[in-house]
Design a protein around this motif. Structure first.
Motif, PDB file in Angstrom:
ATOM      1  N   THR A   1       7.272 -45.070 -19.585  1.00 26.60           N
ATOM      2  CA  THR A   1       6.990 -44.027 -20.569  1.00 26.60           C
ATOM      3  C   THR A   1       5.499 -43.921 -20.865  1.00 26.60           C
ATOM      4  O   THR A   1       4.965 -42.819 -21.053  1.00 26.60           O
TER       5      THR A   1
ATOM      6  N   VAL B   1       3.478 -40.405 -20.611  1.00 28.55           N
ATOM      7  CA  VAL B   1       2.887 -39.754 -21.782  1.00 28.55           C
ATOM      8  C   VAL B   1       1.365 -39.735 -21.704  1.00 28.55           C
ATOM      9  O   VAL B   1       0.716 -38.754 -22.090  1.00 28.55           O
TER      10      VAL B   1
ATOM     11  N   VAL C   1      13.049 -36.513 -22.149  1.00 27.53           N
ATOM     12  CA  VAL C   1      11.715 -36.707 -22.725  1.00 27.53           C
ATOM     13  C   VAL C   1      11.813 -37.010 -24.214  1.00 27.53           C
ATOM     14  O   VAL C   1      11.163 -37.942 -24.724  1.00 27.53           O
TER      15      VAL C   1
ATOM     16  N   CYS D   1      10.672 -40.755 -25.280  1.00 26.49           N
ATOM     17  CA  CYS D   1       9.290 -40.725 -25.797  1.00 26.49           C
ATOM     18  C   CYS D   1       9.266 -40.468 -27.300  1.00 26.49           C
ATOM     19  O   CYS D   1       8.366 -39.792 -27.816  1.00 26.49           O
TER      20      CYS D   1
ATOM     21  N   GLN E   1       6.098 -39.913 -29.595  1.00 29.21           N
ATOM     22  CA  GLN E   1       4.908 -39.815 -28.741  1.00 29.21           C
ATOM     23  C   GLN E   1       4.653 -38.414 -28.204  1.00 29.21           C
ATOM     24  O   GLN E   1       3.624 -38.183 -27.560  1.00 29.21           O
ATOM     25  N   VAL E   2       5.583 -37.484 -28.442  1.00 31.46           N
ATOM     26  CA  VAL E   2       5.427 -36.143 -27.870  1.00 31.46           C
ATOM     27  C   VAL E   2       5.637 -35.073 -28.939  1.00 31.46           C
ATOM     28  O   VAL E   2       6.293 -34.057 -28.711  1.00 31.46           O
TER      29      VAL E   2
END
Length: 785
Positions: free
Chosen positions: A471, A475, A513, A517, A520-521
């Motif tokens: 990951t 990212v 995703v 994540c 983080q996104v």
């Protein structure tokens, strides 16, 4: 010549007419059936008589081109299964077998010449499917099989004749006077016995005598001075390696003796013999019970296959290698790197031969099939070593990377599914995702945009592995920017004019995703929701609608504040939640959920709704706050359905194990006297049908399907329930119980509003099951520690 070409097309036309219109009741009502009736009334018998006259000429030495001979025999073969035609031929059938079919099955002068002058071509013709279709020998063997399978009296006479020929040859061989003519007839008899294997294995009295036949009449041919008999003996041994010998089946001295004879031919001086021996060993490997006894021979077997793969292109060699890998899974590790390298090199060689082309495409077709077989064998190898630890995979990756780099493009379009499966194994079982494997991501992106929309499901697996297992790189990378790549691929798919079925995996990549994540996104939450809402507005099929709603549910679980803001900015808050909650409550006639039929989807939706209950009051839009009781009701319904589906899945798995145990017991206790005239046990057959029906019913239950309510059912059955995700550690029942308990403890009034109108019994059942799950998790954790 034009004359033979004309005759070939005449025979081809009459054969097609007879095979298609020979039985009126098998034709469509109307014009087809009327034509069939007229054809049978006016022409079928006259054509049959003409073909029989030609066969009489063949028996008398008349020349006919191989293709014409093939078609004439095929025409007569059709007559074996047509009652009126069979009666018309009458007593001549046995003469046709012995005077026409059997001579064609024998080893001919042309065979001997090809064997001596061009053994590679001999092998190619022997294993080429197209050659089989046009071969007089194959047509003759099929005629013998069809006639003997249809009528037992012909089988008895024909096998008696074959037994006499074989006995005569074995006696002559022992006396040292087996001439080429006797060897040729022996070759034909071995071919006859081989092609009859399915019938002989199920017909008394032959099925109880096959072991003795192999030992007494086939084994002597392994030492014959005629190479073609050694090869044919190996082939017949492979066809019958699953029969029961007096001292065991798949094991025992007799089985081992014949197996050893086949192994001994791996070092034979003649190439066709070695090839037939390797192909026969595939059958032995598949049916062997005593694997331990075969393990010492593994290096010899692998060496023989690799040696032959270097000499010729034959997919059967690759299939034999694949069978050995499958049989010796735990013992293949020491040879895995060498096998992988050999297969990769063979693939490159076969692919080059396939690309070169030529006027006669037979060799190229064979090379193409062999190349595909190499990829299959590599994937079998990768799967086989999966349980042996990740340390092997970097070595295998090194050997396979050039192939993947080349083929994840338009150049590999014909085999892209196998190549992506290869990448899936490497990204899942390896110790990590290497920079070399990450370098394939842009190629996957380009492939999808150029031609790969139909391969979204195949792409999703390695991409999921790469995102979930590395990951930080996914990212953090900016060149290439993998997050931007995901958005571009998904936008291309969801905004483009593609079928709904093809783009479901695009929505699921967004889910991956958001799950892997989390935190983080943040900047991609709104764009994902916008894509999902835009496609949802014009989606028609349930499966795509469910997948798009799950994207928003994942976004809510990821960060409810961000997701709600994105929904509000799109002006979709009231309509989306009304539609979503309506989908959750929608029921089939059985009462089960109409939407979100996969276990994964139920869980995701429940987690998304639970995030609303846990969301701070000040962050919750008024239209959502006013519907909290509907949100709680949705959670209870989803988790109740998920609990039932989980129980059904566990029960089905347990029942499947029980069924396998019962099948083994039945196989051991079976009584040969119960077999019916057609070789099938009626009670066993009925049991099989009942079992299949039960499995179908269970499958429907697991998928949430009911009879008459299986819309989109072809999209349901996936392996997604087997795939791990970042949500696996989240127990939805425990989370629901904790969320509601926390709400009651901190905001009693809001908690009261959230459960208003919710079925108290269902809510209590959820809380009770959550405690069971919590206790089970604690017990499992204590057991590990």
């Amino acid at each position: 010549s034009p004359w033979w070409k004309s005759r070939k097309w005449i025979f081809h036309i009459t054969y097609r007419l007879y095979s298609r219109y020979g039985v009126p009741k098998h034709c469509k009502a109307g014009a087809d059936r009327q034509f069939s009736e007229a054809f049978n009334r006016e022409y079928a018998t006259r054509f049959l008589d003409a073909h029989l006259a030609i066969l009489a000429g063949l028996a008398g030495g008349l020349y006919m081109s191989p293709r014409c001979t093939n078609l004439v025999i095929q025409y007569v073969s059709v007559a074996t299964n047509i009652k009126a035609a069979y009666k018309h031929v009458g007593a001549h059938w046995d003469d046709i077998l012995m005077r026409v079919a059997f001579p064609l099955m024998c080893f001919s002068g042309e065979d001997a010449e090809l064997w001596a002058e061009d053994p590679h071509e001999y092998i190619r013709k022997g294993y080429d499917i197209l050659e089989d279709m046009y071969s007089p020998k194959t047509a003759a063997a099929n005629l013998a099989h069809d006639l003997c399978a249809a009528r037992k009296e012909h089988l008895a006479k024909f096998m008696a004749a074959m037994s006499a020929i074989m006995t005569e040859y074995v006696a002559a061989e022992a006396a040292g006077c087996a001439d080429p003519a006797k060897a040729a007839r022996m070759d034909g008899a071995l071919l006859a016995v081989g092609v009859m294997s399915d019938k002989l294995k199920e017909t008394a009295p032959y099925k109880s005598q096959l072991g003795s036949l192999l030992l007494n009449l086939v084994v002597p041919c392994f030492g014959s001075r005629y190479g073609h008999l050694r090869a044919k003996a190996a082939w017949v041994a492979g066809m019958y390696c699953d029969v029961e010998f007096p001292d065991g089946q798949g094991a025992g001295p007799s089985y081992q003796a014949i197996f050893s004879k086949v192994v001994g031919l791996l070092g034979d001086g003649e190439l066709p013999v070695r090839v037939d021996a390797v192909v026969a060993l595939r059958q032995f490997a598949e049916h062997a019970e005593d694997v331990e006894g075969l393990k010492p021979l593994l290096p010899t077997l692998l060496g023989a296959i690799f040696s032959l793969m270097g000499e010729l292109d034959a997919e059967d060699l690759v299939f034999s290698l694949e069978a050995l890998v499958d049989k010796f899974r735990e013992d293949i590790a020491p040879y895995a790197a060498q096998m992988c390298g050999q297969l990769a090199a063979a693939f490159a060689r076969y692919s080059a031969a396939d690309d070169e082309g030529g006027e006669d495409g037979d060799d190229d077709d064979m090379a193409g099939i062999a190349a595909y077989g190499c990829l299959r064998a590599i994937n079998t190898l990768l799967e086989s070593v999966a349980g042996l630890g990740p340390q092997l995979y970097p070595v295998l990756e090194e050997q396979l990377y050039p192939m993947m780099h080349k083929l994840i493009s338009s150049e590999g379009q014909d085999v892209i599914e196998e190549v992506l499966e290869m990448l899936a194994y490497l990204t899942f079982y390896g110790p990590g995702i290497s920079p070399r494997l990450w370098s394939l991501w842009p190629q996957m992106h380009n492939m999808l945009v150029e031609f790969g929309i139909d391969y979204w499901e195949n792409l999703l697996v390695p991409m999921d592995n790469m995102i979930s297992r590395d990951t930080a790189r996914f990212v953090g990378s900016r060149d290439p920017d993998y997050l931007a790549s995901v958005y571009q691929m998904v936008a291309h798919s969801l905004n483009g004019d593609f079928g709904e079925r093809e783009v479901v995996s695009a929505a699921r990549l967004m889910e991956v995703v958001l799950q892997a994540c989390r935190g983080q996104v943040d900047s991609w939450v709104a764009p994902y929701i916008q894509l999902a809402l835009a496609r949802l507005a014009r989606a028609e099929r349930r499966v795509l609608r469910d997948a798009l709603v799950c994207v928003v549910a994942n976004a809510l679980h990821y960060n409810p504040t961000l997701a709600l803001s994105a929904l509000a900015a799109a002006g979709a808050l009231p309509t989306f939640f009304a539609g979503w909650l309506g989908m959750v409550q929608a029921a089939k006639p059985s009462g089960k959920l109409q939407h979100f039929r996969r276990m994964h989807d139920k869980k995701v939706c429940a987690l998304g709704l639970l995030s609303l209950l846990a969301c701070p009051a000040e962050a919750l839009p008024a239209e959502v706050a006013a519907s909290l009781h509907l949100v709680t009701g949705g959670v209870v319904r989803l988790l109740g359905a998920l609990k039932e589906q989980k129980a059904a899945a566990d029960a089905a798995a347990e029942e499947e194990d029980d069924e396998e145990d019962e099948d083994e017991e039945v196989a051991e206790e079976g009584d040969a006297d119960e077999w019916g005239e057609d070789g099938k046990d009626e009670e066993d057959e009925a049991g099989e049908e009942e079992y299949v029906a039960r499995l179908k019913k269970q499958a429907k239950e697991l998928l949430g399907l009911e009879d008459g309510d299986d819309d989109d059912s072809d999209d349901e059955w996936t392996d997604d329930e087997e795939v791990s995700s970042a949500l696996d550690a989240v127990d939805p029942w425990v989370l629901a119980a904790d969320t509601l308990s926390a709400l009651h403890a901190t905001q009693p009034a809001r908690a009261q509003a959230a459960v208003a109108g919710v079925d108290p019994a269902a809510l209590q059942a959820l809380m009770a099951f959550a405690e069971q799950q919590r206790a089970a998790s604690a017990a499992a954790a204590n057991g590990k520690s």
